[in-house]
Design an enzyme around this catalytic site. Structure first.
Site, PDB file in Angstrom:
ATOM      1  N   GLU A 176      67.219   9.307  36.139  1.00  8.93           N
ATOM      2  CA  GLU A 176      68.667   9.327  36.372  1.00  8.93           C
ATOM      3  C   GLU A 176      69.007   9.958  37.724  1.00  8.93           C
ATOM      4  O   GLU A 176      69.351  11.139  37.796  1.00  8.93           O
ATOM      5  CB  GLU A 176      69.407  10.081  35.255  1.00  8.93           C
ATOM      6  CG  GLU A 176      70.926  10.020  35.428  1.00  8.93           C
ATOM      7  CD  GLU A 176      71.683  10.863  34.407  1.00  8.93           C
ATOM      8  OE1 GLU A 176      72.925  10.800  34.420  1.00  8.93           O
ATOM      9  OE2 GLU A 176      71.055  11.579  33.613  1.00  8.93           O
ATOM     10  N   LYS A 213      68.867   5.275  34.434  1.00  9.65           N
ATOM     11  CA  LYS A 213      70.243   5.606  34.080  1.00  9.65           C
ATOM     12  C   LYS A 213      70.988   5.832  35.394  1.00  9.65           C
ATOM     13  O   LYS A 213      70.700   6.770  36.131  1.00  9.65           O
ATOM     14  CB  LYS A 213      70.315   6.840  33.183  1.00  9.65           C
ATOM     15  CG  LYS A 213      71.748   7.194  32.780  1.00  9.65           C
ATOM     16  CD  LYS A 213      71.795   8.221  31.655  1.00  9.65           C
ATOM     17  CE  LYS A 213      73.229   8.549  31.286  1.00  9.65           C
ATOM     18  NZ  LYS A 213      73.329   9.445  30.109  1.00  9.65           N
TER      19      LYS A 213
END
Length: 295
Positions: A176, A213
């Site tokens: 992420e 993500k």
């Protein structure tokens, strides 16, 4: 669910991943949003007890196991807790939901327009314990705040390096590198970040897969190649401060990305709601987010 069943659920599931991983720094804000004031607790243990009660209420809500939530990201204390008389990972899997664990230790100070993750010497031990509890994958967050190629590449390289450590433990890492949605140069910076991610994927050994993500991109569809990449199991989107409606509207412009929302899922839930109102509110948010994820 076996590991292979969980992998298929994430790869093919027509739903979204719930982010229930608020940690020490973000827990007071999450509780305040839920209607629980800071003067309600006096110790950190009491604070985490209150947030666990909220998470248990979500996990046990009738609508949470209706198939629209295919995964859930947990804070370490949540993973170690119980829900419905079972360990949280076991209870999630019983409800058809694949468990993930937040593994980063927070952010360093900003440098070159990015905040990298703090060192994590105990990562392998945490991953091995998570795997024993039935967890499928991990999530770790860094933040990019400007289109500085040095900072962006450094953040992405760190994500892939930590991802390699996680893969060695038998878990699937969700990388992420969040791009701050308020950054004025986001469109330019996301193109630099995409190139860095593609370089990381090229270097990833054949047969290995990661998840990504990412912030919902400024330029719709820019991550389309990642959603079809053989080394990417799934690309999920964070809400990044958007309201539920705004996040869903922007996500729907990006086929192949599914939601992994925290604020976008929880923003209208309140501790004072009775069970029927709580379930109806959660169900309405889930319906919107799932629809945007499969658009």
């Amino acid at each position: 669910m076996t590991f292979d069943e969980m992998k298929a659920r994430i790869a093919e599931g027509q739903g979204f991943i719930a982010a229930l991983d608020q940690s020490g720094g973000s827990t007071p804000k999450a509780l305040a949003g839920y209607g629980v004031a800071e003067d309600t607790w006096t110790t950190e243990d009491e604070m985490f007890g209150l947030i666990h009660e909220m998470r248990q209420r979500i996990i046990e809500s009738p609508c949470f196991g209706n198939g629209k939530v295919i995964g859930a990201i947990l804070f370490e204390k949540t993973m170690d807790g119980t829900s419905g008389g079972k360990s949280v990972p076991a209870r999630l899997k019983e409800r058809g939901i694949v468990p993930f664990l937040k593994v980063d230790k927070g952010l360093e100070d900003e440098r070159n327009g990015a905040q990298l993750m703090k060192p994590n010497p105990g990562l392998e031990a945490m991953c091995n314990r998570a795997r024993e509890l039935g967890v499928f994958g991990t999530k770790m967050r860094s933040v990019i705040k400007s289109a500085n190629p040095v900072g962006i590449k450094e953040a992405v390289r760190q994500q892939f390096a930590e991802g390699a450590r996680i893969l060695s433990c038998g878990l699937v890492p969700m990388l992420e590198p969040e791009y701050d949605i308020t950054a004025a140069d986001r469109a330019e910076g996301e193109k630099i970040m995409l190139e860095a991610i593609e370089e990381g994927l090229l270097a990833l050994p054949e047969g290995q897969q990661i998840m990504l993500k990412l912030s919902i991109p400024k330029e719709a569809g820019i991550y389309g190649g990642l959603t079809n990449h053989p080394k990417v199991l799934r690309v999920v989107a964070l809400s990044g401060g958007y309201s539920t409606d705004d996040a869903c509207r922007e996500l729907a412009k990006n086929p192949g990305m599914i939601a992994s929302f925290s604020r976008g899922l929880l923003q209208d839930l309140r501790a004072a709601q009775d069970d029927a109102e709580f379930d109806a509110t959660l169900s309405a948010a889930m319906d919107k987010i799932q629809a945007a994820s499969v658009a």
